[in-house]
Every structure is written in structure tokens, then in C-alpha cells.
Write an enzyme that holds these catalytic residues in place. Sequence first.
Site, mmCIF file in Angstrom:
data_model
loop_
_atom_site.group_PDB
_atom_site.id
_atom_site.type_symbol
_atom_site.label_atom_id
_atom_site.label_comp_id
_atom_site.label_asym_id
_atom_site.label_seq_id
_atom_site.Cartn_x
_atom_site.Cartn_y
_atom_site.Cartn_z
ATOM 1 N N LYS A 1 16.590 -11.584 -68.327
ATOM 2 C CA LYS A 1 15.869 -10.338 -68.061
ATOM 3 C C LYS A 1 14.385 -10.637 -67.947
ATOM 4 C CE LYS A 1 17.075 -5.932 -67.665
ATOM 5 N NZ LYS A 1 18.294 -5.437 -67.028
ATOM 6 N N GLY B 1 17.183 11.297 -68.714
ATOM 7 C CA GLY B 1 16.645 10.277 -67.821
ATOM 8 C C GLY B 1 17.135 10.489 -66.401
ATOM 9 N N TYR C 1 19.677 10.245 -61.956
ATOM 10 C CA TYR C 1 19.776 11.340 -60.995
ATOM 11 C C TYR C 1 21.092 11.272 -60.230
ATOM 12 C CZ TYR C 1 18.191 14.858 -57.641
ATOM 13 O OH TYR C 1 18.077 16.006 -56.892
#
Length: 357
Positions: free
Chosen positions: A90, A188, A194
Site C-alpha cells: 500500500k 462515505g 456512491y
Amino acid sequence: MNALHTTIRHSAVFDHPEMGTHEDIVFVQDHTTGLKAIIAVHDTTLGPALGGCRVWPYDKPADALTDALRLSKGMTYKNALAGLDLGGGKAVIIADPRKDKTSAMMESFGRHVERLSGTYITAEDVGVSPDDMEAVARQTAHVRGTQATGLGDPSPYTALGVFEGIKASARHVFGSDDLTNKTVSVQGLGHVGYDVARHLHHAGAKLIVSDIHAPAVAAAVEAFNATATDPLAAHAAEADIFVPCALGAGLNARTIPEIKSRIVAGAANNQLETTADGEALKERGILYAPDYAINAGGVISIALATPGCGDNVVRHKTIDIGKTLTRIFERAEKDGKTPEQLADQIAEERLAEARIA
């Protein structure tokens, strides 16, 4: 010595509680573009370390280090559980994605990724757009989720996998994956959150939505006939299902006693602040879908996609996330474990087998 290096040095990297068996931690900066980043490679047993790049305005570099260490370990487990021949890594960039991030900064990050010679492969994460990844790709071939490497933006596949995981969770708890009139609190509303809300709306769910970015909330309220709430109170909403799609560590000793939902299943990484929090959810009778199992759709898309290919293989494997979670839920219940303990066990078994081979 600059402030970044001073703060990190004083945080005692090798004694950090999240250090574990990490193979490489790389601190990089570029004064010209303002880049300050940390790249963490957790484990390359199964292959090169694949994991996204996150851009976030961390309060201090030590917080960024903790995030990089936790997220990279999570990627090792995510890739192992998804059956991918990839390790875990990461990157985090310390910057405000809406104010500080530039194409030049992302190109500089790409040059630093290139220096790692393929040990780490980067991709999109929180605060990073498909255009940002295209900028990174101008400086390194060790990037995924671009048009040149396959299907482009991985977030729709992450969202699809989360939606399938929510249905599997509902089937385990309620006896049916029909979400009609189920109340769902989505915390969120970035690219993934979304899109998860869109899937839920089309499935007939009643949505409660929240985000720190007011325009995203307004758009979701209008598009999905949703009710808005404060993101700090989203976990405590009167809902059947809580879907955390923001940052990690949101499930903790403070929030868990306030959760009214019977299911927690969302896209956020590292949702549990401590291992004890998984036990706390189990004791309260709340089903938790392990984050790295349910949100693996994005990494599946960037791992399996090839230039010019269709997405049938990726979609089928992503939809199978629901089946994977069902197996985890059933085995965990049978063995008296929490779902994340069982998921960890499966991932660790695969890593152990690879080390022996």
C-alpha cells in the site's frame, strides 16, 4: 533533517505495533511537487505486492505510517483470499486530495514506484482518481487500473462486490437477499460508496447517506430519494444494515455499542480498530462482513483484466464474493469464530502452503 523524517524516526518504526512481518517500508518525498509518501510492502510470498495509493491529509506522519502498515497487511490477506497470485502492499500520500494533489505530484510518485522495480504495483484508492493513475502510468509500468492495463477505474467492481456481499449477509441474517424496503445507512460517498448506494437503491432499499463532502450527500439524496445524516452518527442510524465506505477504524469500543443494525458490510478498509472489536460485534449479534473479503472486487479487476478484454471474467469472479462470504459465515458459525478470524485463517493457510511449495 526534515519534519517528516524526524517524526517518523521518533515513532520507532521497527517497534511499531503494526510492523509485524513487513518486508519493506519506503519513505519518499519530492520538494518540487510537495510529494510526501510512504510505500509499505507487507508480503510478496504469492507475488509482487499489489495495493492502491491513498491521498489523505493525515494530521501527522505517524498516522500515515500506521495506515500504510495496516492497509498493506490487509492487501496481503485480500489478495490471498481472492485467490490471486499477488502479495500485499500500500502507498499513502500525505496531502489534501482536493487542494494539494497535482498531476506533477502523481508523476513524481510514479517515478518512486518505478525505483522499486516491480516489487510494488500501485493502483487507485481513496483520494485518487483514474486521471491520477494515468499520470502515475506516465512514469512507471508498475500500475494497474488504467486504460492501458485493462478495464480502467476499478471502483465499479469494488462497489459490485460490496453489493453482492451485502446480499449474502442479508441472506445469512434475514433468510433472504431481497433488500426491498430494508433500511441501509451508507457512510462515505466517494467513487465506491456512491456506486454501492446506487446498487442498493435499484434493489429497493431505503437509504440513509452521509459524507464529509456535502455536495456528494446532496447528489445522493436527490438521485436515490435518500435521507441525509451526520457521518459521525451514521453507524448509530435506525437501519437494518450499516455500510461503512469511508476510512478505517470506525468500528471500535465507542461506536459498536451504538450500532442498531444487524449487519455491518461495507467497502472501507481496516474497519475494526482492534481485534477485540470483532468479538464485540459477535457478542452483540451483529454480523460483520470482513472488509478485505467484501471489498476485493477492485483488486480482482486490476489483477485479472488485460488490455482490450471484456469484463465477463472479472464480473463473474467479483460476483462470487457473495459465495465466498457465505462460506466464511457458515464456517465461522460452525467453528465458533468471528467471520474475520475465519477469513484470516483461510488467507494464512494459503500463504503457508505457498511458503512450503
